[in-house]
Design an enzyme around this catalytic site. Structure first.
Site, short mmCIF file in Angstrom:
data_model
loop_
_atom_site.label_atom_id
_atom_site.label_comp_id
_atom_site.label_asym_id
_atom_site.label_seq_id
_atom_site.Cartn_x
_atom_site.Cartn_y
_atom_site.Cartn_z
N LYS A 187 -10.34 20.34 -31.39
CA LYS A 187 -9.07 21.03 -31.60
C LYS A 187 -7.94 20.12 -31.14
CE LYS A 187 -6.38 23.65 -29.21
NZ LYS A 187 -5.06 23.25 -29.78
N GLU A 263 -9.65 16.31 -17.54
CA GLU A 263 -8.70 15.26 -17.15
C GLU A 263 -7.33 15.90 -17.19
OE1 GLU A 263 -5.85 12.82 -17.39
OE2 GLU A 263 -6.74 11.99 -19.22
N CYS A 297 -0.22 10.85 -18.46
CA CYS A 297 -0.75 11.56 -17.29
C CYS A 297 -0.82 10.67 -16.05
CB CYS A 297 -2.12 12.15 -17.60
SG CYS A 297 -3.29 10.95 -18.28
N GLU A 394 4.46 17.82 -11.90
CA GLU A 394 4.38 16.86 -12.99
C GLU A 394 5.46 17.17 -14.03
OE1 GLU A 394 0.90 14.77 -15.63
OE2 GLU A 394 0.93 16.96 -15.60
#
Length: 496
Positions: A187, A263, A297, A394
């Site tokens: 996906k 992750e 990331c 973040e």
């Protein structure tokens, strides 16, 4: 900082010929949603939207291909040969694939053409070479027993991709899974679905059997949730936010207890010591956060600089920001394209406002560019404290937090003062300092005198709330294999 963006697709045609979008549908008719061009905020095309029923059909195809199809039963060398052909087909279509990434995700066309898409082919070839090197072991058992282990493909894999690196993440997951003999339901992120559909087409042309690679476009709360909770999926690999990773883990546990690789987010520190070369250190710090518009990331979003060279580093960073060109990602003179979508664009701007309100010093940037598209100035804050929102959360955008430190011990403590643990960096000429820092920071990868140097042979992943499991290297290959022990008695053996 410099900019020459106008957000229009027309301007890009002078830099590259943008082809028509070829692949937008599932194999099943259904609802559609828009794929957006972040340069303008306008729709590129409409893409078929998959839901739970479509995921069920895709899983049924993947299960049939795994349980009864040829792919897991081919020799490793034959799987590797097909994956090599897949890599060749990618290289034959680099221009078009790079265009899809740039127009759908706002990524620099040059970066996609010369690094990311060729990197996908490299990843395929790396794991193609591993496909015929799946070994078990012979066991020395007590009593009169003979034993050995088999390494077998884990089964049907659900891969849920992020929007920031659609091509890279597709192959970081698909290449080791396919080499191991697994089948897949992929996906892509709803923001950036176009390249995954193209890769599914190339997989078929390469000779990968039907049902082995299935792509279902859709939204996380429908298609993603269906994959996470599906009773006939044997493993889920997810890259994305910690919040969503938690939901996926809960769904996997509540369904068939499938293993999960996650992750997740990061708030990565880069520590620059007084003995560092100022020009080099400033380059690592700047590129570590502003490459790919900060949508990475492992971005070095927290920069800790020792007080002796702090002012020099600050000046160098401001110079770099002022020379940084933000604009159309097809323009070869541009350094930074638009943020991927409107939600992320608005989220980044809200974090910048938080930084201003909480008392951080805005050195440069802090605003959107133009009135069309999702362009943001490279933004640098100084005098940032660990309890500020911009230091804790973040942001996933072109926003740097600068902080000053005195001693190595202080820097290590502050670097570890985060719920995340994905990456870190240390810049110093002192090997003892570099070794101490790299062993003290709790992160899945630590770069010494460099930053953002990822390689298919180097595993990376998270500590703490940055997740678990590893991408890249043979560690990733082993994520898609499971160990079976086979034991038989040996009667009248002359020794045990």
């Amino acid at each position: 900082m410099a900019d020459h963006c106008n957000g229009s697709s027309q301007s890009s045609e002078s830099f590259v010929n943008i082809p028509p979008i070829k692949f937008t549908k599932l194999f099943i008719d259904g609802k559609t949603f828009e794929a957006i061009d972040p340069r303008s905020g306008e729709a590129i095309t409409r893409v078929s939207e998959g839901d739970k029923e479509d995921v069920d059909l895709a899983v049924k195809a993947a299960r049939l291909a795994f349980d009864n199809g040829p792919w897991p039963r081919l020799s490793g060398s034959e799987r590797g040969r097909i994956l090599m052909k897949f890599a060749d087909l990618i290289e034959q279509n680099i221009e078009e694939l790079a265009t899809l990434e740039a127009i759908n995700g706002g990524k620099l066309f040059s970066l996609c053409k010369f690094m990311e898409v060729p990197g996908a082919a490299m990843t395929l070839r790396y794991y193609a070479g591993a496909a015929d090197k799946i070994y078990g072991t012979v066991l020395k058992l007590s009593k009169g027993l003979q034993g050995y282990t088999l390494r077998e493909p884990i089964g049907v894999v659900g891969a849920i991709l992020p929007w920031n690196f659609p091509t890279t993440m597709f192959f970081i997951k698909a290449a080791p899974a396919l080499a191991a003999g697994c089948t897949m339901v992929v996906k892509p992120a709803e923001q950036t679905p176009l390249s995954a559909l193209y890769y599914a087409h190339l997989a078929k042309l390469a000779g990968i059997p039907d049902g082995v690679v299935n792509v279902v476009n859709g939204f996380g709360e429908t298609a993603g949730a269906a994959i996470s909770s599906h009773m006939d999926i044997d493993k889920v690999s997810f890259t994305g936010s910690t919040e969503v990773g938690r939901k996926i883990m809960m769904a996997a546990a509540a369904s068939n207890l499938k293993p999960v690789s996650l992750e997740l987010g990061g708030k990565s520190p880069l520590l620059i010591f007084d003995d560092a070369d100022v020009d080099e250190a400033a380059k690592f710090a700047f590129d570590g956060i502003f490459t790919s518009k900060g949508e990475i990331c492992v971005a070095s979003s927290r920069i800790y600089v020792q007080e002796g060279i702090y002012d020099k580093i600050v000046n160098k960073l401001i110079e770099k920001a002022n020379a940084w060109v933000v604009g159309d990602p097809f323009d070869p003179q541009v350094n930074q394209g638009p943020q991927t979508d409107k939600n992320q664009f608005e989220k980044i701007l809200s974090y910048i406002e938080h930084g201003k309100r909480e008392g951080a010093t805005l050195l440069t940037g802090g605003n959107r560019i133009g009135q069309k598209g999702y362009y943001i100035q490279p933004t640098i804050f100084a005098d940032v404290k660990e309890d500020m929102i911009i230091a804790k959360e973040e942001i996933f955008g072109p926003v740097m937090s600068l902080m000053k430190f005195k001693t190595m011990e202080e820097a290590i403590k502050r670097a570890n003062d985060t719920t995340y643990g994905l990456a870190a960096g240390v810049i110093t000429k002192d090997l003892n300092v570099a070794n101490t820092v790299s062993r003290s920071i709790r992160a899945g990868v630590v770069w010494m005198n460099c930053y953002l140097l990822l390689d298919v042979g180097c595993p990376y992943g998270g500590y703490k709330m940055s997740g678990f499991g590893r991408e890249n290297g043979m560690d990733s290959f082993n994520e898609y294999l499971q160990t079976k022990s086979v034991v038989t008695p040996i009667h009248d053996s002359p020794w045990h």
